[in-house]
Write a protein that holds these residues in place. Structure first.
Motif, PDB file in Angstrom:
ATOM      1  N   SER A  91     -41.055  24.558 -34.139  1.00 38.58           N
ATOM      2  CA  SER A  91     -40.465  23.239 -33.927  1.00 38.58           C
ATOM      3  C   SER A  91     -40.309  23.084 -32.424  1.00 38.58           C
ATOM      4  CB  SER A  91     -39.110  23.117 -34.627  1.00 38.58           C
ATOM      5  OG  SER A  91     -38.156  23.955 -33.992  1.00 38.58           O
ATOM      6  N   PRO A  92     -40.150  21.865 -31.921  1.00 43.21           N
ATOM      7  CA  PRO A  92     -39.962  21.699 -30.475  1.00 43.21           C
ATOM      8  C   PRO A  92     -38.814  22.530 -29.915  1.00 43.21           C
ATOM      9  CG  PRO A  92     -40.397  19.582 -31.499  1.00 43.21           C
ATOM     10  CD  PRO A  92     -40.244  20.564 -32.622  1.00 43.21           C
ATOM     11  N   GLY A  93     -37.817  22.805 -30.737  1.00 45.81           N
ATOM     12  CA  GLY A  93     -36.669  23.572 -30.277  1.00 45.81           C
ATOM     13  C   GLY A  93     -36.961  25.027 -29.976  1.00 45.81           C
ATOM     14  N   VAL A  94     -38.062  25.564 -30.506  1.00 42.96           N
ATOM     15  CA  VAL A  94     -38.423  26.970 -30.252  1.00 42.96           C
ATOM     16  C   VAL A  94     -39.678  27.087 -29.387  1.00 42.96           C
ATOM     17  CG1 VAL A  94     -37.302  27.803 -32.337  1.00 42.96           C
ATOM     18  CG2 VAL A  94     -39.733  27.213 -32.407  1.00 42.96           C
ATOM     19  N   HIS A  95     -40.100  25.968 -28.787  1.00 39.28           N
ATOM     20  CA  HIS A  95     -41.272  26.021 -27.916  1.00 39.28           C
ATOM     21  C   HIS A  95     -41.007  26.962 -26.744  1.00 39.28           C
ATOM     22  CE1 HIS A  95     -45.010  24.641 -26.147  1.00 39.28           C
ATOM     23  NE2 HIS A  95     -44.383  24.478 -24.988  1.00 39.28           N
ATOM     24  N   HIS A  96     -41.901  27.917 -26.542  1.00 36.59           N
ATOM     25  CA  HIS A  96     -41.769  28.919 -25.477  1.00 36.59           C
ATOM     26  C   HIS A  96     -40.427  29.650 -25.547  1.00 36.59           C
ATOM     27  CE1 HIS A  96     -45.178  27.295 -22.661  1.00 36.59           C
ATOM     28  NE2 HIS A  96     -45.592  27.610 -23.886  1.00 36.59           N
ATOM     29  N   MET A  97     -39.985  29.895 -26.757  1.00 35.28           N
ATOM     30  CA  MET A  97     -38.756  30.658 -26.967  1.00 35.28           C
ATOM     31  C   MET A  97     -38.850  32.040 -26.320  1.00 35.28           C
ATOM     32  SD  MET A  97     -37.245  31.755 -30.670  1.00 35.28           S
ATOM     33  CE  MET A  97     -35.705  32.617 -30.871  1.00 35.28           C
ATOM     34  N   ILE A  98     -40.045  32.605 -26.329  1.00 29.57           N
ATOM     35  CA  ILE A  98     -40.283  33.888 -25.683  1.00 29.57           C
ATOM     36  C   ILE A  98     -41.026  33.630 -24.376  1.00 29.57           C
ATOM     37  CG2 ILE A  98     -41.319  36.183 -25.879  1.00 29.57           C
ATOM     38  CD1 ILE A  98     -39.001  35.660 -27.816  1.00 29.57           C
ATOM     39  N   GLY A  99     -40.287  33.705 -23.276  1.00 30.79           N
ATOM     40  CA  GLY A  99     -40.850  33.465 -21.950  1.00 30.79           C
ATOM     41  C   GLY A  99     -40.508  34.591 -21.002  1.00 30.79           C
ATOM     42  N   ASN A 100     -40.546  34.303 -19.711  1.00 30.20           N
ATOM     43  CA  ASN A 100     -40.295  35.331 -18.693  1.00 30.20           C
ATOM     44  C   ASN A 100     -38.972  36.044 -18.907  1.00 30.20           C
ATOM     45  OD1 ASN A 100     -42.569  35.347 -16.870  1.00 30.20           O
ATOM     46  ND2 ASN A 100     -41.969  33.291 -16.255  1.00 30.20           N
ATOM     47  N   GLU A 101     -37.927  35.273 -19.126  1.00 29.17           N
ATOM     48  CA  GLU A 101     -36.593  35.869 -19.250  1.00 29.17           C
ATOM     49  C   GLU A 101     -36.508  36.798 -20.454  1.00 29.17           C
ATOM     50  OE1 GLU A 101     -31.895  34.486 -19.689  1.00 29.17           O
ATOM     51  OE2 GLU A 101     -33.476  32.974 -19.418  1.00 29.17           O
ATOM     52  N   GLU A 102     -37.036  36.347 -21.577  1.00 32.19           N
ATOM     53  CA  GLU A 102     -36.960  37.148 -22.799  1.00 32.19           C
ATOM     54  C   GLU A 102     -37.835  38.399 -22.697  1.00 32.19           C
ATOM     55  OE1 GLU A 102     -35.419  33.320 -23.320  1.00 32.19           O
ATOM     56  OE2 GLU A 102     -37.492  33.816 -22.758  1.00 32.19           O
ATOM     57  N   LEU A 103     -39.020  38.246 -22.135  1.00 26.37           N
ATOM     58  CA  LEU A 103     -39.919  39.393 -21.995  1.00 26.37           C
ATOM     59  C   LEU A 103     -39.333  40.442 -21.056  1.00 26.37           C
ATOM     60  CD1 LEU A 103     -43.219  37.346 -21.826  1.00 26.37           C
ATOM     61  CD2 LEU A 103     -42.638  38.982 -23.633  1.00 26.37           C
ATOM     62  N   SER A 104     -38.590  39.988 -20.052  1.00 24.42           N
ATOM     63  CA  SER A 104     -37.980  40.924 -19.101  1.00 24.42           C
ATOM     64  C   SER A 104     -36.857  41.736 -19.737  1.00 24.42           C
ATOM     65  CB  SER A 104     -37.441  40.170 -17.882  1.00 24.42           C
ATOM     66  OG  SER A 104     -36.327  39.363 -18.232  1.00 24.42           O
ATOM     67  N   MET A 105     -36.334  41.261 -20.882  1.00 22.43           N
ATOM     68  CA  MET A 105     -35.276  41.996 -21.586  1.00 22.43           C
ATOM     69  C   MET A 105     -35.845  43.136 -22.432  1.00 22.43           C
ATOM     70  SD  MET A 105     -32.981  38.839 -23.037  1.00 22.43           S
ATOM     71  CE  MET A 105     -32.393  37.510 -21.975  1.00 22.43           C
ATOM     72  N   MET A 106     -37.126  43.093 -22.738  1.00 25.70           N
ATOM     73  CA  MET A 106     -37.727  44.061 -23.645  1.00 25.70           C
ATOM     74  C   MET A 106     -38.001  45.389 -22.943  1.00 25.70           C
ATOM     75  SD  MET A 106     -40.293  41.415 -25.652  1.00 25.70           S
ATOM     76  CE  MET A 106     -41.094  42.694 -26.629  1.00 25.70           C
ATOM     77  N   LYS A 107     -38.101  46.443 -23.742  1.00 31.52           N
ATOM     78  CA  LYS A 107     -38.438  47.759 -23.208  1.00 31.52           C
ATOM     79  C   LYS A 107     -39.856  47.739 -22.633  1.00 31.52           C
ATOM     80  CE  LYS A 107     -35.832  50.239 -26.812  1.00 31.52           C
ATOM     81  NZ  LYS A 107     -35.948  51.261 -27.887  1.00 31.52           N
ATOM     82  N   SER A 108     -40.108  48.572 -21.648  1.00 35.66           N
ATOM     83  CA  SER A 108     -41.463  48.663 -21.083  1.00 35.66           C
ATOM     84  C   SER A 108     -42.437  49.277 -22.089  1.00 35.66           C
ATOM     85  CB  SER A 108     -41.447  49.505 -19.806  1.00 35.66           C
ATOM     86  OG  SER A 108     -40.998  50.823 -20.081  1.00 35.66           O
ATOM     87  N   THR A 109     -41.892  49.929 -23.117  1.00 39.34           N
ATOM     88  CA  THR A 109     -42.729  50.518 -24.169  1.00 39.34           C
ATOM     89  C   THR A 109     -42.784  49.636 -25.419  1.00 39.34           C
ATOM     90  OG1 THR A 109     -40.770  51.740 -24.915  1.00 39.34           O
ATOM     91  CG2 THR A 109     -42.311  52.889 -23.431  1.00 39.34           C
ATOM     92  N   ALA A 110     -42.222  48.432 -25.348  1.00 40.02           N
ATOM     93  CA  ALA A 110     -42.137  47.561 -26.528  1.00 40.02           C
ATOM     94  C   ALA A 110     -43.448  46.828 -26.782  1.00 40.02           C
ATOM     95  CB  ALA A 110     -41.006  46.548 -26.349  1.00 40.02           C
ATOM     96  N   ILE A 111     -43.610  46.429 -28.030  1.00 37.29           N
ATOM     97  CA  ILE A 111     -44.806  45.702 -28.462  1.00 37.29           C
ATOM     98  C   ILE A 111     -44.377  44.413 -29.161  1.00 37.29           C
ATOM     99  CG2 ILE A 111     -46.765  45.751 -30.076  1.00 37.29           C
ATOM    100  CD1 ILE A 111     -46.931  48.793 -29.482  1.00 37.29           C
ATOM    101  N   LEU A 112     -44.992  43.294 -28.757  1.00 39.30           N
ATOM    102  CA  LEU A 112     -44.702  41.976 -29.341  1.00 39.30           C
ATOM    103  C   LEU A 112     -45.790  41.623 -30.351  1.00 39.30           C
ATOM    104  CD1 LEU A 112     -42.923  39.324 -29.135  1.00 39.30           C
ATOM    105  CD2 LEU A 112     -44.694  38.486 -27.573  1.00 39.30           C
ATOM    106  N   VAL A 113     -45.367  41.168 -31.528  1.00 37.67           N
ATOM    107  CA  VAL A 113     -46.305  40.761 -32.578  1.00 37.67           C
ATOM    108  C   VAL A 113     -45.987  39.327 -32.973  1.00 37.67           C
ATOM    109  CG1 VAL A 113     -47.177  41.222 -34.900  1.00 37.67           C
ATOM    110  CG2 VAL A 113     -46.484  43.129 -33.433  1.00 37.67           C
TER     111      VAL A 113
END
Length: 320
Positions: free
Chosen positions: A212-234
């Protein structure tokens, strides 16, 4: 007078035959090429029912031409390709195909997770390209899945099905959902986490929420920077949920380890897309529900919805 239905893509004969028993059926005869908009505009003007795919944009321009349309039956769970509000304003029923693809999509989601974790595609390319010299201790080493932490964003039917697969690998499962589900926490042995916490703690992050428009680019720079360096996004939901440029830089620069992607902002994905240049990306052409049995069930459900609406009955799976 027999109603007319229009099918926006060539479908298996048994689906067409089913509809032909009830209606005058017209169909775009190409299987791999979407119906051009000008053709759709012309055909919808005289159609009582529309059977369409998620690649067909049924927007206000199209609906303006729908002089007698009563039903739009989408062969997909998602329906962000349809302007539902505009359809509702004209009294046009919109349906989708939930439930029948749950298990198949969960299978593919876990397959992507495994493939990205164990570098399956990359390893296959090494072999096929004649680059496999000898066995060595750390060659093509990936990440363990068994016992790892899986974070699921969007705990709908597919998310719940994914939990069951993860539990077979003794994974610890966190979930984030717009509405917390305490009963599912107990039933499935999972824990609720706020988005930031989930991203920080998960070894694998699976996106399974509707677009939905409300979740457009929900995963961006800020969110990716919170993840572990060994993490995998699916991502097996919708491409627009992820900022692909931000994801490219995160993967290229080692901010996260890898990604398994079945959906993209632009589909088909251009061959020159930067993500396709990265060895740590497993990319698939939107095949989440692509088993023979499931795709046929989806098409049959859409056809059954169309029959019911045009015969004045309640549809099986209405969007509204």
């Amino acid at each position: 007078m027999t109603s007319t239905v229009y099918i926006t893509r060539k479908l298996p004969g048994e689906i067409v035959d089913k509809l032909t028993n009830f209606f005058n059926v017209r169909m775009w005869e190409e299987e791999h090429v979407p119906v051009p908009k000008e053709v759709l505009l012309q055909e919808i003007a005289n159609a009582d029912g529309l059977l369409c795919l998620l690649t067909d944009r049924i927007d206000q321009e199209v609906l303006k031409n729908a002089n007698q349309l009563k039903a739009i039956c989408n062969v997909a769970v998602g329906y962000n390709n349809i302007d539902v509000d505009a359809a509702a304003a004209k009294g046009i029923v919109v349906t989708n195909t939930p439930r029948v693809l749950t298990e198949t999509t969960a299978d593919l989601t876990f397959a992507l997770l495994m493939a990205a974790a164990r570098r399956v595609v990359e390893a296959s390319d090494v072999l096929r390209n004649g680059e496999w010299g000898t066995w060595s201790l750390m060659q093509l080493t990936g990440q363990d899945v068994y016992g790892a932490t899986l974070g699921i964003i969007g705990l709908g039917r597919i998310g719940e099905a994914l939990v069951k697969r993860a539990k077979g690998f003794d994974m610890n499962v966190l979930y984030y959902n717009r509405t917390r589900k305490p009963e599912k926490e107990q039933e499935l042995d999972i824990q609720y986490a706020e988005l930031k916490e989930l991203l920080q703690q998960s070894d694998y992050v699976s996106l399974l929420l509707p677009y939905s428009p409300g979740v457009h680019h929900m995963i961006g720079n800020e969110e990716l920077s919170m993840m572990k360096s060994t993490a995998i996004l699916v991502n097996t939901s919708r491409g627009g949920i992820v900022d692909e440029e931000a994801l490219y830089h995160a993967l290229r620069d080692g901010k996260i380890l890898a990604a398994g992607l079945d959906v993209f902002e632009q589909e088909p994905m251009p061959l020159n897309h930067p993500l396709l240049s990265l060895p740590n990306v497993v990319a698939l052409p939107h095949i989440g529900s692509a088993s023979v049995k499931t795709r046929m069930q989806m098409a049959h459900l859409a056809a059954d919805n169309l029959v019911k609406v045009l015969y004045g009955e309640e549809p099986i799976t209405p969007v509204w």
